[in-house]
Each structure stands twice: as C-alpha cells, then as structure tokens.
Design an enzyme around this catalytic site. Structure first.
Site, PDB file in Angstrom:
ATOM      1  N   HIS A 110     -97.335 -35.848  85.528  1.00 25.66           N
ATOM      2  CA  HIS A 110     -96.357 -35.461  84.504  1.00 25.66           C
ATOM      3  C   HIS A 110     -95.019 -35.021  85.097  1.00 25.66           C
ATOM      4  O   HIS A 110     -94.434 -34.018  84.681  1.00 25.66           O
ATOM      5  CB  HIS A 110     -96.925 -34.362  83.609  1.00 25.66           C
ATOM      6  CG  HIS A 110     -98.045 -34.813  82.720  1.00 25.66           C
ATOM      7  ND1 HIS A 110     -98.235 -36.127  82.356  1.00 25.66           N
ATOM      8  CD2 HIS A 110     -99.045 -34.104  82.108  1.00 25.66           C
ATOM      9  CE1 HIS A 110     -99.285 -36.221  81.567  1.00 25.66           C
ATOM     10  NE2 HIS A 110     -99.802 -35.025  81.412  1.00 25.66           N
ATOM     11  N   HIS A 184     -96.315 -34.823  74.511  1.00 23.29           N
ATOM     12  CA  HIS A 184     -97.648 -34.313  74.820  1.00 23.29           C
ATOM     13  C   HIS A 184     -98.122 -33.319  73.763  1.00 23.29           C
ATOM     14  O   HIS A 184     -98.627 -32.244  74.098  1.00 23.29           O
ATOM     15  CB  HIS A 184     -97.633 -33.660  76.197  1.00 23.29           C
ATOM     16  CG  HIS A 184     -98.960 -33.629  76.889  1.00 23.29           C
ATOM     17  ND1 HIS A 184    -100.057 -32.977  76.383  1.00 23.29           N
ATOM     18  CD2 HIS A 184     -99.365 -34.183  78.068  1.00 23.29           C
ATOM     19  CE1 HIS A 184    -101.075 -33.105  77.212  1.00 23.29           C
ATOM     20  NE2 HIS A 184    -100.681 -33.844  78.239  1.00 23.29           N
ATOM     21  N   GLU A 323    -100.992 -39.908  73.488  1.00 21.87           N
ATOM     22  CA  GLU A 323     -99.744 -39.993  74.256  1.00 21.87           C
ATOM     23  C   GLU A 323     -99.382 -41.455  74.527  1.00 21.87           C
ATOM     24  O   GLU A 323     -99.954 -42.084  75.420  1.00 21.87           O
ATOM     25  CB  GLU A 323     -99.891 -39.256  75.580  1.00 21.87           C
ATOM     26  CG  GLU A 323    -100.383 -37.827  75.465  1.00 21.87           C
ATOM     27  CD  GLU A 323    -100.925 -37.310  76.784  1.00 21.87           C
ATOM     28  OE1 GLU A 323    -100.171 -37.337  77.780  1.00 21.87           O
ATOM     29  OE2 GLU A 323    -102.104 -36.898  76.833  1.00 21.87           O
TER      30      GLU A 323
END
Length: 377
Positions: A110, A184, A323
């Site tokens: 991420h 997210h 996602e």
C-alpha cells in the site's frame, strides 16, 4: 427560493506539525451522505438508508481524527502509489532496478511506510448543486518511498445520483513509473456500529479467475486460478460465511479471503464488478469499475485491538473491503495487465458505488429495487 446547500466544510483535526485536517460533507435528497477527510483523501463516513428508511453509517473508521493518526489501518483511505503488494519491495523498470521501502515483511504494501493514506491532501475544488463533489490533490515527489517520477494525483468524490457515490482518480507523471490507486473502505451494510459481522452478507463477484497467493500474500508464479468448484466462486452470489472456513489451502494462507479477483477486460468505462447485500438492513451495494482486478478482503486481521466508531472494538469479519485496482505485484509480472505510466499519459481510475434495496425475502435470488429516486443506471 434559494437552494439548500448540499456541501459543508469543517475542521476535523490537526496534525502534529499544526496542519489542519478538514472534512467535507456531501449530501443529497435521497438520504445518502458522504463525509470525506483530507487526511488520506479518506471516506470517513457513508450514511445510507436501510429498507425502512433509517440511515446508518456503513463504513468502519473513527469518530475523531486522533484515531486515524494513532495507528495505520487504511480505514476509507486512498491507497498509493501502489495498492496491494510488490514482492521483495523491488522491481525492474526499463532495465533499472527500483528499490522500494519494505513495510510488509520483505514486501512493499500500500505504497510503503508513508503511503498516500498518511498524507494530508489539499482541497482544490468543491461543487455544490445536484451533483455535489469535492476534489482533493496530492503531489508525490520523485523518489518518494522509492518510486520514480514526480506524480500529481487528483481524487474526486461525487454524489452522482440520490443513491450513487462515484470516485474518480487521475495521475500524471514526469518520468516513467508505476501507478495503482484504490480506495480501502471497510463495508458493513448492517451498520458500522450494529454489532453484526458481514458473514451473512451475500457477495457476488463478476470473475471467473482469482490469483492464488503465497504466505506473504504475493501471487504465485502461475496463471490465474479458475474459481469453479472452489470457495472463491462468487459468480452466482454466496453468503460470505458459507465457505470462509472451508479447509482450502488458499483460505488457510489468507486467513480468509484476501485475494485479487480477475475482472473481465474493459475499456475506460466502468462495468459491473461486485454486489454485496445484507439481509437484516436490506441494503445492497453494487460496485462498478474500470479496473482489471478486485481485491476482496474479509477483515481477517482485525483483532480487537482497535476501538473505532462508537467505541466498538473491530474484530475479524466485522467488515469487508472491495478494492478495485491493478493486480498485485504487476511490476514483477509481465504476464499481468500493466501498471506502467509514462509522461504525457493520464492514469484514470473510476469506481461507482450504487445503493439499492433488496426486495423482501429476495436477497438469495439477487433481486433488488432502486431506493427512492435512484438513477437506475
């Protein structure tokens, strides 16, 4: 007669350096209300009416800014530069090695140690009226977290209909790089403070294949796996809890669902990717996107150590993340759809969240009806 404002802007918190974190509230006549904070360009709250018209917040997070700052959990955040994982925190780009920050074992997750979710974005535009919106921007410097190229990113949250929330993201670079953005949000259609988990939610995913992963959640060196005859077959709609504890090697390695589903190829237009329906509230979420993959994460690592909205301790399966983004580890996998971005090109990500009501007793048959005032698109 003057129109009633559908946008409100206020202070939400203050960073240690004194920078102000703002929150923008978007609302419409149908009852849908989105609250966006500049920290991480995050969806802090999403209020949606249930089948009886009662509004509840359906995304996990925190009531105050201190919770977001105290511990990184990605609640509602914009993820970048690269959502999901890159193996070994490195990849080759035009013959040169790019070394990233490793923050998930030996891998990069991420965006690294300080991804876009940990940045305070700036508000560049607010639009009132029938389609209220807020646009936030962030400029990522060349070399940030190891990624090449200065990257200018914009994220626009917009209420596109009485029961529709759209998310549009664009990015431009001055040097060849890789880009993979997503949101997210952790969804619980029964309500973030309902005390119910999402195991009774019925999930549909428009994917014939998924990516099997290793112990580090990196895709295995093999082609995508067929979902047929596995617990990963959500094509016809299945309650999440029905097979999540089946003795399947991929459920063991992921501690549940934490896998990329391979969506059908598409143009830049968003197409149907997933549907989530909750039997108790009657809320139905349909997700449309132009992205090649959908990461389905069943909240496997929520362990009760985080107190969220209403002081509720978040535990495993209290929410699910859907996602849309490029496939994980794409920079190391030339057989995967590319995440490369060159100067002069524009990265475009479009996701649409459309809410409906399930017809009484019809969740199992995938029947739904628009909420009052729905656009029907």
């Amino acid at each position: 007669m003057p129109s009633v404002p559908r946008v409100a802007r206020s202070r939400f918190g203050v960073l240690p350096d004194g920078s102000e974190v703002e929150r923008v509230l978007l609302q419409c006549d149908g009852g849908l209300e989105a609250r966006i904070i500049t920290y991480g360009a995050s969806l802090q709250a999403l209020l949606v009416p249930d089948v009886a018209g009662r509004r509840d917040d359906i995304v996990l997070g925190h009531d105050s800014f201190e919770g977001y700052l105290a511990r990184r959990q990605f609640f509602g955040a914009t993820i970048g530069r690269y959502a999901n994982r890159i193996a070994g925190a490195r990849f080759m780009l035009d013959g040169a090695e790019v070394q990233l920050a490793a923050n998930n074992g030996s891998n990069s997750l991420h965006g690294g140690l300080e991804g876009f979710d940990r940045r305070n974005w700036r508000i560049v535009r607010i639009e009132d009226g029938n389609r209220p919106a807020v646009t936030l921007a962030y400029s990522s410097a060349d070399g940030e977290e190891g990624y090449p190229g200065a990257l200018d990113v914009e994220v626009t949250w917009r209420l596109t209909g009485p029961m529709e929330l759209s998310l549009d993201m664009t990015a431009r670079t001055d040097r060849i790089t890789v880009v993979n953005l997503t949101n997210h949000s952790f969804f619980n259609l029964s309500g973030a403070c309902s005390g119910q988990n999402i195991l009774d939610h019925r999930l549909t995913v428009a994917a014939d294949h998924f990516l099997a992963i290793d112990a580090g959640a990196i895709p295995l060196p093999q082609p995508p796996s067929a979902v047929e005859d596995t617990p990963f077959d959500f094509r016809a709609g299945v309650e999440i809890g029905t097979r999540i504890r089946n003795d399947h090697p991929q459920l063991r390695v992921g501690r549940g669902y934490d896998h990329n589903f391979c969506l059908a190829p598409s143009s830049d237009d968003a197409r149907f990717a997933a549907r989530l329906a909750a039997p108790t509230s009657g809320r139905v979420l349909e997700l449309f996107t132009n992205q090649p993959g959908l990461q389905v994460y069943s909240g496997n690592f929520l362990d009760g150590s985080i107190a969220g909205k209403g002081g509720r301790l978040y535990r495993q399966s209290d929410a699910i993340c859907l996602e849309p983004h490029a496939w994980p580890d794409t920079p190391n996998r030339p057989d995967f759809p590319t995440a490369r971005l060159s100067p002069g090109e524009i990265y475009r990500h479009t996701t649409l969240y459309r809410f409906t009501h399930a017809i009484q007793g019809a969740i199992g048959t995938q029947s739904a009806v628009e909420l009052p005032g729905g656009s029907g698109r």
